[in-house]
Design a protein around this motif. Structure first.
Motif, PDB file in Angstrom:
ATOM      1  N   UNK A 188       0.710  -1.339  -0.060  1.00  0.00           N
ATOM      2  CA  UNK A 188       0.059  -0.007  -0.147  1.00  0.00           C
ATOM      3  C   UNK A 188       0.752   1.120  -0.011  1.00  0.00           C
ATOM      4  N   UNK A 189       2.062   1.125   0.624  1.00  0.00           N
ATOM      5  CA  UNK A 189       2.765   2.405   0.960  1.00  0.00           C
ATOM      6  C   UNK A 189       4.148   2.288   0.332  1.00  0.00           C
ATOM      7  N   UNK A 190       4.539   1.379  -0.295  1.00  0.00           N
ATOM      8  CA  UNK A 190       5.837   1.350  -0.882  1.00  0.00           C
ATOM      9  C   UNK A 190       6.781   0.921  -0.062  1.00  0.00           C
ATOM     10  N   UNK A 191       6.802   0.985   1.192  1.00  0.00           N
ATOM     11  CA  UNK A 191       7.522   0.521   2.000  1.00  0.00           C
ATOM     12  C   UNK A 191       7.107  -0.397   3.268  1.00  0.00           C
ATOM     13  N   UNK A 192       7.882  -1.298   4.101  1.00  0.00           N
ATOM     14  CA  UNK A 192       7.278  -1.948   5.262  1.00  0.00           C
ATOM     15  C   UNK A 192       8.217  -1.019   6.208  1.00  0.00           C
ATOM     16  N   UNK A 193       7.441  -0.775   7.469  1.00  0.00           N
ATOM     17  CA  UNK A 193       8.101  -0.141   8.678  1.00  0.00           C
ATOM     18  C   UNK A 193       6.976   0.041   9.660  1.00  0.00           C
ATOM     19  N   UNK A 194       7.394   0.778  10.685  1.00  0.00           N
ATOM     20  CA  UNK A 194       6.228   1.077  11.736  1.00  0.00           C
ATOM     21  C   UNK A 194       6.951   2.482  12.210  1.00  0.00           C
ATOM     22  N   UNK A 195       6.336   3.323  12.420  1.00  0.00           N
ATOM     23  CA  UNK A 195       6.705   4.872  12.559  1.00  0.00           C
ATOM     24  C   UNK A 195       5.781   5.528  13.633  1.00  0.00           C
ATOM     25  N   UNK A 196       6.499   6.509  14.558  1.00  0.00           N
ATOM     26  CA  UNK A 196       5.791   7.084  15.709  1.00  0.00           C
ATOM     27  C   UNK A 196       5.856   8.453  15.210  1.00  0.00           C
ATOM     28  N   UNK A 197       4.660   9.372  15.415  1.00  0.00           N
ATOM     29  CA  UNK A 197       4.718  10.735  15.064  1.00  0.00           C
ATOM     30  C   UNK A 197       3.644  11.147  16.057  1.00  0.00           C
ATOM     31  N   UNK A 198       3.913  12.762  16.070  1.00  0.00           N
ATOM     32  CA  UNK A 198       3.057  13.675  16.742  1.00  0.00           C
ATOM     33  C   UNK A 198       1.868  13.533  15.995  1.00  0.00           C
ATOM     34  N   UNK A 199       0.470  13.687  16.680  1.00  0.00           N
ATOM     35  CA  UNK A 199      -0.623  14.179  16.106  1.00  0.00           C
ATOM     36  C   UNK A 199      -0.738  15.522  15.546  1.00  0.00           C
ATOM     37  N   UNK A 200      -0.958  15.676  14.221  1.00  0.00           N
ATOM     38  CA  UNK A 200      -0.996  17.187  13.706  1.00  0.00           C
ATOM     39  C   UNK A 200      -1.867  18.057  14.221  1.00  0.00           C
ATOM     40  N   UNK A 201      -1.599  19.158  14.973  1.00  0.00           N
ATOM     41  CA  UNK A 201      -2.357  20.203  15.336  1.00  0.00           C
ATOM     42  C   UNK A 201      -3.566  20.155  16.146  1.00  0.00           C
ATOM     43  N   UNK A 202      -3.515  18.952  17.165  1.00  0.00           N
ATOM     44  CA  UNK A 202      -4.703  18.800  18.113  1.00  0.00           C
ATOM     45  C   UNK A 202      -4.127  18.734  19.388  1.00  0.00           C
TER      46      UNK A 202
END
Length: 184
Positions: A170-184
């Protein structure tokens, strides 16, 4: 772990593959009767992870494993909330679940509400002998008493963070990423 503008890499593609292999081995060790297994992926991410696990089992055991994918949209407890516009997808479970061991598969376990909805949906397809849960990431913050039987990684997160599980299909890569929720 690589940090790039609020994104933290939890699994690279090699680690991702090793985790899928480990989860697969754990499922096989706990469930020696492969003919009684049915793998069910919760759409979206769970369906991709389910297919990876299915492929590994079939390659290792030289068998065909029954499987399907389930859309839980109409079983969600927030379906009638104002402003919620769900996208309804198809459910494909071509096998009766009566007396089967169902491995319910999702990418991320968070509050437990998605898993609860998936279990409700499963009973429309029969009465499984047992339901076990496999997830790539358990991020905590449970609101319901649900726990996974097979876990790739337990990850302490804040509610402000989002866990992104990427699949090459689906995304072109395999991986797991953690990110901050945008503007909430």
């Amino acid at each position: 772990m690589t940090k790039t503008s609020k994104n933290v890499e939890i699994f690279d593609s090699n680690t991702f593959k090793r985790v899928v292999t480990r989860i697969t081995h754990e499922i096989l060790e706990r469930n020696p009767d492969i003919n009684a297994l049915v793998l069910i992926g919760i759409k979206q991410g769970g369906a991709f992870l389910k297919q990876r696990i299915k492929n590994e089992i079939e390659k290792k055991e030289n068998v065909i494993v029954a499987d399907g994918d389930i859309d839980i949209t109409m079983y969600r407890d927030d379906i009638f909330r104002v402003g919620y516009h769900p996208k309804i997808e198809t459910t494909e479970i071509p096998v009766n679940l009566n007396d089967k061991v169902v491995i319910l598969i999702d990418d991320v376990l968070f509050t437990g509400r998605t898993v609860r909805a998936a279990m409700d949906a499963l009973f429309d397809f029969g009465r499984p002998k047992k339901i076990q849960l496999a997830v790539m990431i358990d991020r905590g913050h449970r609101e319901l008493p649900i726990q996974a039987d097979f876990v790739g990684k337990k990850l302490d997160t804040s509610k402000r963070e989002i866990v992104d599980v990427k699949f090459a299909e689906r995304d072109g890569i395999d991986g797991v990423f953690l990110r901050e929720r945008d503007g909430r």
